[in-house]
Design an enzyme around this catalytic site. Structure first.
Site, PDB file in Angstrom:
ATOM      1  N   SER A   7       0.844  -0.959   0.080  1.00  0.00           N
ATOM      2  CA  SER A   7       0.080   0.000   0.158  1.00  0.00           C
ATOM      3  C   SER A   7       1.183   1.311  -0.051  1.00  0.00           C
ATOM      4  CB  SER A   7      -0.849   0.046   1.485  1.00  0.00           C
ATOM      5  OG  SER A   7      -1.532   1.285   1.470  1.00  0.00           O
ATOM      6  N   ASN A   9      -0.767   4.332   0.942  1.00  0.00           N
ATOM      7  CA  ASN A   9      -1.377   4.742   1.603  1.00  0.00           C
ATOM      8  C   ASN A   9      -0.809   5.105   3.125  1.00  0.00           C
ATOM      9  OD1 ASN A   9      -3.506   5.973   3.540  1.00  0.00           O
ATOM     10  ND2 ASN A   9      -5.181   4.921   2.266  1.00  0.00           N
ATOM     11  N   ASP A  76      -7.644  -5.752   1.052  1.00  0.00           N
ATOM     12  CA  ASP A  76      -8.880  -5.154   0.339  1.00  0.00           C
ATOM     13  C   ASP A  76     -10.211  -5.308   1.281  1.00  0.00           C
ATOM     14  OD1 ASP A  76      -9.400  -3.980  -2.129  1.00  0.00           O
ATOM     15  OD2 ASP A  76     -11.059  -5.597  -2.399  1.00  0.00           O
ATOM     16  N   TYR A 158     -18.094   4.540   4.110  1.00  0.00           N
ATOM     17  CA  TYR A 158     -19.310   4.459   4.744  1.00  0.00           C
ATOM     18  C   TYR A 158     -19.559   4.476   6.076  1.00  0.00           C
ATOM     19  CZ  TYR A 158     -20.186   2.363   0.012  1.00  0.00           C
ATOM     20  OH  TYR A 158     -20.003   1.973  -1.295  1.00  0.00           O
ATOM     21  N   HIS A 184     -13.275  -4.179  11.016  1.00  0.00           N
ATOM     22  CA  HIS A 184     -12.707  -5.265  10.190  1.00  0.00           C
ATOM     23  C   HIS A 184     -11.132  -5.126   9.804  1.00  0.00           C
ATOM     24  CE1 HIS A 184     -13.851  -1.665   8.231  1.00  0.00           C
ATOM     25  NE2 HIS A 184     -13.286  -1.947   6.974  1.00  0.00           N
TER      26      HIS A 184
HETATM   27  P1  IMP Z   1     -10.222  -0.470   0.999  1.00  0.00           P
HETATM   28  O1  IMP Z   1      -9.989  -1.938   0.110  1.00  0.00           O
HETATM   29  O2  IMP Z   1      -9.727  -0.557   2.373  1.00  0.00           O
HETATM   30  O3  IMP Z   1      -9.603   0.640  -0.219  1.00  0.00           O
HETATM   31  O4  IMP Z   1     -11.778  -0.082   0.664  1.00  0.00           O
HETATM   32  C1  IMP Z   1     -12.542  -0.024  -0.416  1.00  0.00           C
HETATM   33  C2  IMP Z   1     -13.628   0.748  -0.111  1.00  0.00           C
HETATM   34  O5  IMP Z   1     -14.645   0.171   1.024  1.00  0.00           O
HETATM   35  C3  IMP Z   1     -13.404   2.047   0.581  1.00  0.00           C
HETATM   36  O6  IMP Z   1     -13.238   3.038  -0.440  1.00  0.00           O
HETATM   37  C4  IMP Z   1     -14.663   2.335   1.047  1.00  0.00           C
HETATM   38  O7  IMP Z   1     -15.798   2.818   0.420  1.00  0.00           O
HETATM   39  C5  IMP Z   1     -15.146   0.996   1.983  1.00  0.00           C
HETATM   40  N1  IMP Z   1     -14.483   0.989   3.059  1.00  0.00           N
HETATM   41  C6  IMP Z   1     -13.619   0.143   3.506  1.00  0.00           C
HETATM   42  N2  IMP Z   1     -13.320   0.174   4.815  1.00  0.00           N
HETATM   43  C7  IMP Z   1     -13.921   1.193   5.294  1.00  0.00           C
HETATM   44  C8  IMP Z   1     -14.336   1.690   6.602  1.00  0.00           C
HETATM   45  O8  IMP Z   1     -13.430   1.579   7.684  1.00  0.00           O
HETATM   46  N3  IMP Z   1     -15.134   2.744   6.528  1.00  0.00           N
HETATM   47  C9  IMP Z   1     -15.850   3.004   5.778  1.00  0.00           C
HETATM   48  N4  IMP Z   1     -15.618   2.591   4.238  1.00  0.00           N
HETATM   49  C10 IMP Z   1     -15.000   1.537   4.144  1.00  0.00           C
END
Ligand code: IMP
Length: 199
Positions: A7, A9, A76, A158, A184
């Site tokens: 990542s 980030n 992910d 969200y 999570h």
């Molecule tokens: P990522 O794989 O962590 O980049 O998450 C993909 C997408 O899932 C994000 O762009 C959010 O829309 C949603 N998401 C994942 N984790 C969170 C969280 O902790 N809070 C709110 N939305 C989340």
């Protein structure tokens, strides 16, 4: 032990480093001077995590890092809503379109649930971990419900709509420290640490 987290980030790397014991040092993609986009084109959260970890593991074979790396992992995540058959799931970031707009995604979710009181949902993170012994995937979940309106200013995605089970507040109303200890992602990292101890 040095682990490469696939990542770039910086906030995520910091958040996850803070959950690690002192003997685990996290390396991010910028530390190995990798600045491309990693492909994320798979149809499920799990396959996306595997795709990202495998991509970086292969990259390291051809572009060895200057430090010892004992394993590579990628994560992910997504929101799975029961009444929508698990959607938006792997499409969480782009639920309302390719512009990946959190506000538009939340509006769309409220719209799709406007006629139902069936609000159960869960956030899911899958971590794919690869080292010389092979690939393993680990999951982290938090269950909850979807609120009827957006509440709170913290966090991202969200968070203003997700009320974790056992709480009245949405993730966006909760203190960062509380969210980061029950989320999570936190659960997936705890499971990863457990796996590393037994591997
Ligand atoms: P990522 O794989 O962590 O980049 O998450 C993909 C997408 O899932 C994000 O762009 C959010 O829309 C949603 N998401 C994942 N984790 C969170 C969280 O902790 N809070 C709110 N939305 C989340």
């Amino acid at each position: 032990m040095n682990l490469l987290f696939a990542s770039s980030n910086k906030n995520k790397i910091k958040e996850i480093q803070a959950m690690m014991p002192p003997n685990i040092h996290l390396i991010g993609l910028s530390d190995i001077h990798f600045s491309e986009e990693i492909p994320e084109t798979s149809p499920t959260i799990k396959e996306n995590a595997i795709q990202k970890a495998a991509f970086i593991y292969d990259y390291l074979k051809n572009n060895p890092a200057s430090m010892d790396i004992n394993g590579v992992f990628a994560d992910d995540s997504g929101l799975e809503v029961e009444a929508l058959g698990g959607a938006p799931g792997v499409y969480s970031a782009r639920f309302a379109g390719e512009q990946k707009n959190d506000g538009a995604n939340n509006k769309k979710l409220l719209q799709e649930l406007k006629n139902t009181t069936h609000r159960n949902a869960q956030f899911k993170t899958v971590i794919a971990f690869i080292n010389a012994k092979g690939l393993q995937t680990i999951e982290g979940i938090i269950k909850g419900t979807i609120a009827y309106e957006e509440r709170g200013k913290n966090g991202f995605g969200y968070d203003p709509l997700f009320i974790p089970t056992g709480y009245r507040s949405t993730f966006a109303e909760l203190d960062f420290g509380i969210k980061n200890s029950i989320s999570h992602r936190a659960n997936a990292i705890k499971n990863l640490l457990n796996l590393l101890q037994h591997r």
